[in-house]
Design a protein around this motif. Structure first.
Motif, PDB file in Angstrom:
ATOM      1  N   ASN A 202       0.820  -1.219   0.000  1.00  0.00           N
ATOM      2  CA  ASN A 202       0.000   0.000   0.000  1.00  0.00           C
ATOM      3  C   ASN A 202       0.858   1.275   0.000  1.00  0.00           C
ATOM      4  O   ASN A 202       0.508   2.275   0.622  1.00  0.00           O
ATOM      5  CB  ASN A 202      -0.959   0.012   1.196  1.00  0.00           C
ATOM      6  CG  ASN A 202      -2.165   0.907   0.955  1.00  0.00           C
ATOM      7  OD1 ASN A 202      -2.655   1.014  -0.163  1.00  0.00           O
ATOM      8  ND2 ASN A 202      -2.634   1.558   2.000  1.00  0.00           N
ATOM      9  N   LYS A 203       1.971   1.191  -0.727  1.00  0.00           N
ATOM     10  CA  LYS A 203       2.844   2.355  -0.882  1.00  0.00           C
ATOM     11  C   LYS A 203       2.808   2.782  -2.349  1.00  0.00           C
ATOM     12  O   LYS A 203       2.965   1.950  -3.244  1.00  0.00           O
ATOM     13  CB  LYS A 203       4.276   2.021  -0.469  1.00  0.00           C
ATOM     14  CG  LYS A 203       4.429   1.664   1.002  1.00  0.00           C
ATOM     15  CD  LYS A 203       5.874   1.335   1.335  1.00  0.00           C
ATOM     16  CE  LYS A 203       6.026   0.978   2.812  1.00  0.00           C
ATOM     17  NZ  LYS A 203       7.442   0.646   3.152  1.00  0.00           N
ATOM     18  N   PHE A 204       2.617   4.070  -2.563  1.00  0.00           N
ATOM     19  CA  PHE A 204       2.494   4.573  -3.919  1.00  0.00           C
ATOM     20  C   PHE A 204       3.354   5.826  -4.105  1.00  0.00           C
ATOM     21  O   PHE A 204       3.585   6.586  -3.176  1.00  0.00           O
ATOM     22  CB  PHE A 204       1.032   4.904  -4.240  1.00  0.00           C
ATOM     23  CG  PHE A 204       0.126   3.712  -4.170  1.00  0.00           C
ATOM     24  CD1 PHE A 204       0.003   2.851  -5.252  1.00  0.00           C
ATOM     25  CD2 PHE A 204      -0.585   3.431  -3.007  1.00  0.00           C
ATOM     26  CE1 PHE A 204      -0.822   1.740  -5.191  1.00  0.00           C
ATOM     27  CE2 PHE A 204      -1.412   2.323  -2.932  1.00  0.00           C
ATOM     28  CZ  PHE A 204      -1.534   1.473  -4.028  1.00  0.00           C
ATOM     29  N   GLY A 205       3.813   5.990  -5.336  1.00  0.00           N
ATOM     30  CA  GLY A 205       4.679   7.125  -5.622  1.00  0.00           C
ATOM     31  C   GLY A 205       3.942   8.435  -5.810  1.00  0.00           C
ATOM     32  O   GLY A 205       4.515   9.507  -5.635  1.00  0.00           O
ATOM     33  N   TYR A 206       2.650   8.359  -6.148  1.00  0.00           N
ATOM     34  CA  TYR A 206       1.917   9.576  -6.508  1.00  0.00           C
ATOM     35  C   TYR A 206       0.437   9.377  -6.224  1.00  0.00           C
ATOM     36  O   TYR A 206      -0.049   8.240  -6.174  1.00  0.00           O
ATOM     37  CB  TYR A 206       2.128   9.858  -7.999  1.00  0.00           C
ATOM     38  CG  TYR A 206       1.545  11.152  -8.521  1.00  0.00           C
ATOM     39  CD1 TYR A 206       1.922  12.378  -7.998  1.00  0.00           C
ATOM     40  CD2 TYR A 206       0.626  11.148  -9.576  1.00  0.00           C
ATOM     41  CE1 TYR A 206       1.407  13.573  -8.499  1.00  0.00           C
ATOM     42  CE2 TYR A 206       0.105  12.327 -10.085  1.00  0.00           C
ATOM     43  CZ  TYR A 206       0.497  13.538  -9.538  1.00  0.00           C
ATOM     44  OH  TYR A 206      -0.026  14.710 -10.037  1.00  0.00           O
ATOM     45  N   THR A 207      -0.275  10.481  -6.025  1.00  0.00           N
ATOM     46  CA  THR A 207      -1.730  10.452  -5.973  1.00  0.00           C
ATOM     47  C   THR A 207      -2.255  11.398  -7.043  1.00  0.00           C
ATOM     48  O   THR A 207      -1.855  12.563  -7.094  1.00  0.00           O
ATOM     49  CB  THR A 207      -2.277  10.821  -4.578  1.00  0.00           C
ATOM     50  OG1 THR A 207      -3.709  10.890  -4.643  1.00  0.00           O
ATOM     51  CG2 THR A 207      -1.751  12.155  -4.083  1.00  0.00           C
ATOM     52  N   ILE A 208      -3.092  10.876  -7.925  1.00  0.00           N
ATOM     53  CA  ILE A 208      -3.595  11.635  -9.063  1.00  0.00           C
ATOM     54  C   ILE A 208      -5.026  12.079  -8.769  1.00  0.00           C
ATOM     55  O   ILE A 208      -5.774  11.364  -8.097  1.00  0.00           O
ATOM     56  CB  ILE A 208      -3.537  10.795 -10.360  1.00  0.00           C
ATOM     57  CG1 ILE A 208      -3.637  11.668 -11.598  1.00  0.00           C
ATOM     58  CG2 ILE A 208      -4.600   9.698 -10.369  1.00  0.00           C
ATOM     59  CD1 ILE A 208      -3.297  10.924 -12.894  1.00  0.00           C
ATOM     60  N   ARG A 209      -5.393  13.240  -9.250  1.00  0.00           N
ATOM     61  CA  ARG A 209      -6.735  13.762  -9.002  1.00  0.00           C
ATOM     62  C   ARG A 209      -7.669  13.306 -10.120  1.00  0.00           C
ATOM     63  O   ARG A 209      -7.590  13.786 -11.242  1.00  0.00           O
ATOM     64  CB  ARG A 209      -6.694  15.286  -8.918  1.00  0.00           C
ATOM     65  CG  ARG A 209      -8.018  15.931  -8.478  1.00  0.00           C
ATOM     66  CD  ARG A 209      -7.757  17.386  -8.149  1.00  0.00           C
ATOM     67  NE  ARG A 209      -8.939  18.093  -7.694  1.00  0.00           N
ATOM     68  CZ  ARG A 209      -8.927  19.333  -7.176  1.00  0.00           C
ATOM     69  NH1 ARG A 209      -7.772  19.954  -7.046  1.00  0.00           N
ATOM     70  NH2 ARG A 209     -10.032  19.919  -6.787  1.00  0.00           N
ATOM     71  N   GLY A 210      -8.566  12.382  -9.785  1.00  0.00           N
ATOM     72  CA  GLY A 210      -9.482  11.868 -10.780  1.00  0.00           C
ATOM     73  C   GLY A 210     -10.903  12.349 -10.605  1.00  0.00           C
ATOM     74  O   GLY A 210     -11.719  12.240 -11.522  1.00  0.00           O
ATOM     75  N   GLY A 211     -11.234  12.908  -9.427  1.00  0.00           N
ATOM     76  CA  GLY A 211     -12.576  13.379  -9.145  1.00  0.00           C
ATOM     77  C   GLY A 211     -12.749  14.836  -9.516  1.00  0.00           C
ATOM     78  O   GLY A 211     -12.121  15.348 -10.442  1.00  0.00           O
ATOM     79  N   LYS A 212     -13.613  15.523  -8.786  1.00  0.00           N
ATOM     80  CA  LYS A 212     -13.923  16.913  -9.102  1.00  0.00           C
ATOM     81  C   LYS A 212     -12.671  17.784  -9.027  1.00  0.00           C
ATOM     82  O   LYS A 212     -11.865  17.663  -8.122  1.00  0.00           O
ATOM     83  CB  LYS A 212     -15.001  17.429  -8.151  1.00  0.00           C
ATOM     84  CG  LYS A 212     -16.352  16.765  -8.377  1.00  0.00           C
ATOM     85  CD  LYS A 212     -17.418  17.313  -7.447  1.00  0.00           C
ATOM     86  CE  LYS A 212     -18.763  16.654  -7.750  1.00  0.00           C
ATOM     87  NZ  LYS A 212     -19.835  17.151  -6.859  1.00  0.00           N
ATOM     88  N   GLY A 213     -12.540  18.671 -10.005  1.00  0.00           N
ATOM     89  CA  GLY A 213     -11.372  19.545 -10.070  1.00  0.00           C
ATOM     90  C   GLY A 213     -10.191  18.946 -10.791  1.00  0.00           C
ATOM     91  O   GLY A 213      -9.080  19.491 -10.749  1.00  0.00           O
ATOM     92  N   SER A 214     -10.413  17.831 -11.492  1.00  0.00           N
ATOM     93  CA  SER A 214      -9.299  17.102 -12.107  1.00  0.00           C
ATOM     94  C   SER A 214      -8.739  17.768 -13.358  1.00  0.00           C
ATOM     95  O   SER A 214      -7.561  17.574 -13.693  1.00  0.00           O
ATOM     96  CB  SER A 214      -9.749  15.685 -12.470  1.00  0.00           C
ATOM     97  OG  SER A 214     -10.833  15.725 -13.400  1.00  0.00           O
ATOM     98  N   ILE A 215      -9.553  18.537 -14.075  1.00  0.00           N
ATOM     99  CA  ILE A 215      -9.135  19.027 -15.388  1.00  0.00           C
ATOM    100  C   ILE A 215      -7.979  20.018 -15.291  1.00  0.00           C
ATOM    101  O   ILE A 215      -7.008  19.933 -16.050  1.00  0.00           O
ATOM    102  CB  ILE A 215     -10.315  19.670 -16.141  1.00  0.00           C
ATOM    103  CG1 ILE A 215     -11.465  18.659 -16.278  1.00  0.00           C
ATOM    104  CG2 ILE A 215      -9.869  20.156 -17.512  1.00  0.00           C
ATOM    105  CD1 ILE A 215     -11.101  17.390 -17.003  1.00  0.00           C
ATOM    106  N   ALA A 216      -8.073  20.965 -14.370  1.00  0.00           N
ATOM    107  CA  ALA A 216      -6.998  21.957 -14.233  1.00  0.00           C
ATOM    108  C   ALA A 216      -5.673  21.283 -13.911  1.00  0.00           C
ATOM    109  O   ALA A 216      -4.618  21.666 -14.438  1.00  0.00           O
ATOM    110  CB  ALA A 216      -7.356  22.992 -13.168  1.00  0.00           C
ATOM    111  N   GLN A 217      -5.707  20.252 -13.047  1.00  0.00           N
ATOM    112  CA  GLN A 217      -4.468  19.560 -12.696  1.00  0.00           C
ATOM    113  C   GLN A 217      -3.922  18.798 -13.891  1.00  0.00           C
ATOM    114  O   GLN A 217      -2.704  18.767 -14.115  1.00  0.00           O
ATOM    115  CB  GLN A 217      -4.720  18.613 -11.533  1.00  0.00           C
ATOM    116  CG  GLN A 217      -3.461  17.929 -11.042  1.00  0.00           C
ATOM    117  CD  GLN A 217      -3.661  17.203  -9.732  1.00  0.00           C
ATOM    118  OE1 GLN A 217      -4.206  17.752  -8.780  1.00  0.00           O
ATOM    119  NE2 GLN A 217      -3.223  15.955  -9.674  1.00  0.00           N
TER     120      GLN A 217
END
Length: 448
Positions: A202-217
Motif C-alpha cells: 500500500n505504498k504509492f509514488g503519486y496520488t492523481i486527481r481523478g474526481g472533481k477539479g481534475s481538469i486543471a491539474q
C-alpha cells in the motif's frame, strides 16, 4: 472510443449596448439586473448580511475568525456565514440566480467570474474600491486577472483576496530513504513515482486527481511536460496539440500503476487527506493545502516546491485562478456588505486569512508580513514567478462557459481516460472542439 459531448449550460444570449459589452441572462428578468430583476438597494449600512464561502469546510474556521473580528468592530452588523464546498459552489449560485436567494456577499474567483458576470448578478466595484481604504493597496496583477475574467468589459466585479499557485508536495523522508533526488524535473518526477511504489504494501509514488477539479491539474501536467506556452494558436486552442496528447497519455498512465485506485473519484480534500495520512510519495495541489500538511506531517517530512521543469530547465505552468469577494446586485444591504468586503481585504485580516490558507495576499501591505518568508512553498512560488524560470499559460477564465466546460462537461470524460475506456486524443479533441466554439461565440459577442 469517442466521447459523447454533454453540452454546457450556456448563459443566455449576450447583447451589446452601445460600445459596452453588457451580458445578461434572459432568465434573470427583462431589465437585465439579475436575480429575477431585483436590483437590491444600498440599505442602512447596518443589520444582517449573508456571506457564502466558496471553499466551505476548508476555510470555515478562518472565515469565522475574520467575521468575529468584523462584528466586534461593527457591532451593528451581523454576518451569517454559509460554507459551501468548492465543488458545489457554482451550481448553488446558479440555482439561486434562477430561483432567488442569492447572498449579499460571496466568494467569486476568476474561474467562475465570467459566468456570473454574464448573468448580470454582480455589482461593479471599481467606484467603491476607488473611494475606500483599499484604493492603491490591492495587487495590480490580481486586479487585472479579475478584470480580464469578468467577460471582457474591463469592470471589477470581485475584490481579490489571494492568489494561488501549483505546488508539487513530496515526502522528504520517503525520498531520502529511497536515495532519490528532489523531483525538480519531469524525468525525476516519473522516476520517483515508479521507485516509491510498492502496491502490495500500500505504498504509492503519486496520488492523481481523478474526481472533481481534475481538469486543471491534468492541464498543468500536460503543458508542463509539452512546454507549449500558449493556450491559443490564433483562435484555436492548443489543448489537443500532439505534444499535449502525448503528455496526457503519460500522465494518465500513472493511474493504478503508481497511484491508489481510489484516486479515480478523489477531489482535492480526499486526495490531500489520503496523502497526509498515508505513505504516498508525491501530491500535486496548490498553496492552499500547505497548512494541512504541516498539521499532519510537521515541516520535517515534506516540502512543497514549484511544478517540475523540463529537461531544458524551463518551467511551464497553467494559471491558477485569483480568488475574491463579490457583491451581489440583489443585496438589500449593499453598504453593510461592502464594509465586510473592505474589512476582509484590509492588511491585518487579509494577512491573517492568507497565513491560514497558505496563499499570497492580495493586499500589498499584507504581502510584506514576515510569515510569507517562513512558509517555504509560498516563498518558492513567488520566486518562481519572478525569476524568469516559469512561463504561465493563461487559461481562458473570461469565457462564460469555461467553468462548465472544465468541470461538469469533462470531468467524467477524464475518468474514462484514466480507466482506459477512451483515448487521450479523443478526450482532448472533444475538449478542443468545445473550447473553440466557446471562443468563437465570445468573439462574436464582442463584435456585436
Amino acid at each position: 472510443m469517442k466521447i459523447s459531448v454533454h453540452r454546457s449550460r450556456r448563459a443566455a444570449v449576450a447583447v451589446a449596448l452601445g460600445s459596452v459589452l453588457a451580458l445578461t441572462a434572459t432568465a434573470c428578468g427583462d431589465d437585465g439586473s439579475g436575480s429575477g430583476g431585483d436590483k437590491g438597494s444600498d440599505g442602512s449600512g447596518k443589520g444582517k448580511i449573508v456571506f457564502w464561502d466558496n471553499n466551505g469546510g476548508v476555510r470555515t474556521d478562518i472565515w469565522k475568525e475574520v467575521i468575529a473580528d468584523f462584528e466586534k468592530q461593527n457591532p451593528d452588523i451581523e454576518v451569517e456565514y454559509v460554507g459551501i464546498a468548492s465543488t458545489e459552489y457554482q451550481s448553488k449560485v446558479d440555482t439561486a440566480i434562477q430561483g432567488g436567494g442569492l447572498p449579499d456577499v460571496g466568494g467569486v474567483g476568476a474561474a467562475m467570474l465570467a459566468g456570473f458576470a454574464a448573468q448580470n448578478v454582480l455589482e461593479p466595484l471599481d467606484d467603491r474600491v476607488g473611494k475606500s481604504s483599499l484604493n492603491g493597496k490591492l495587487n495590480e496583477d490580481m486586479v487585472k486577472v479579475l478584470k480580464a475574467s469578468g467577460g471582457g468589459d474591463g469592470t471589477l466585479y470581485s475584490v481579490p483576496t489571494s492568489a494561488n499557485n501549483g505546488v508539487l508536495y513530496y515526502r522528504t523522508d520517503l525520498f531520502k530513504a529511497a536515495g532519490l533526488e528532489a523531483p525538480t524535473t519531469w524525468d525525476k518526477f516519473f522516476a520517483a513515482a515508479e521507485k516509491l511504489t510498492d502496491a502490495g504494501k500500500n505504498k504509492f509514488g503519486y496520488t492523481i486527481r481523478g474526481g472533481k477539479g481534475s481538469i486543471a491539474q491534468a492541464l498543468d501536467a500536460m503543458y508542463g511536460q509539452s512546454g507549449i506556452t500558449s493556450f491559443w494558436n490564433g483562435d484555436k486552442t492548443t489543448v489537443n496539440d500532439p505534444k499535449n496528447v502525448a503528455a496526457l497519455e503519460k500522465y494518465a498512465a500513472l493511474y493504478k500503476k503508481v497511484t491508489p485506485a481510489a484516486d479515480l473519484n478523489n477531489d482535492f480534500t480526499k486526495m490531500v487527506a489520503q496523502w497526509d495520512s498515508g505513505t504516498i510519495g508525491m501530491l500535486n495541489h496548490n498553496l492552499g493545502s500547505y497548512q494541512d500538511h504541516v498539521k499532519a506531517l510537521g515541516v520535517e517530512k515534506f516540502r512543497g516546491i514549484p511544478q517540475p521543469a523540463g529537461a531544458d530547465g524551463k518551467r511551464v505552468q497553467v494559471s491558477n485562478p485569483v480568488d475574491g469577494l463579490g457583491l451581489f446586485k440583489s443585496s438589500k444591504n449593499k453598504d453593510a456588505a461592502w464594509k465586510f468586503i473592505e474589512f476582509a481585504t484590509s492588511k491585518a485580516e487579509n494577512s491573517k486569512f492568507n497565513e491560514s490558507a497558505g496563499q499570497v495576499p492580495a493586499n500589498n501591505d499584507a504581502a510584506k508580513d514576515a510569515w510569507i518568508s517562513k512558509a517555504e512553498p509560498t516563498k518558492l512560488a513567488a520566486q518562481a514567478l519572478t525569476d524568469g524560470s516559469t512561463t504561465i499559460v493563461q487559461l481562458p477564465y473570461y469565457l462564460p462557459d469555461w467553468n462548465t466546460i472544465s468541470k461538469s462537461d469533462n470531468e467524467p470524460n477524464f475518468q474514462k481516460v484514466l480507466l482506459g475506456k477512451t483515448s487521450a486524443k479523443d478526450f482532448l479533441d472533444t475538449l478542443a472542439d468545445q473550447l473553440n466554439k466557446a471562443q468563437a461565440e465570445w468573439k462574436k459577442q464582442q463584435k456585436s
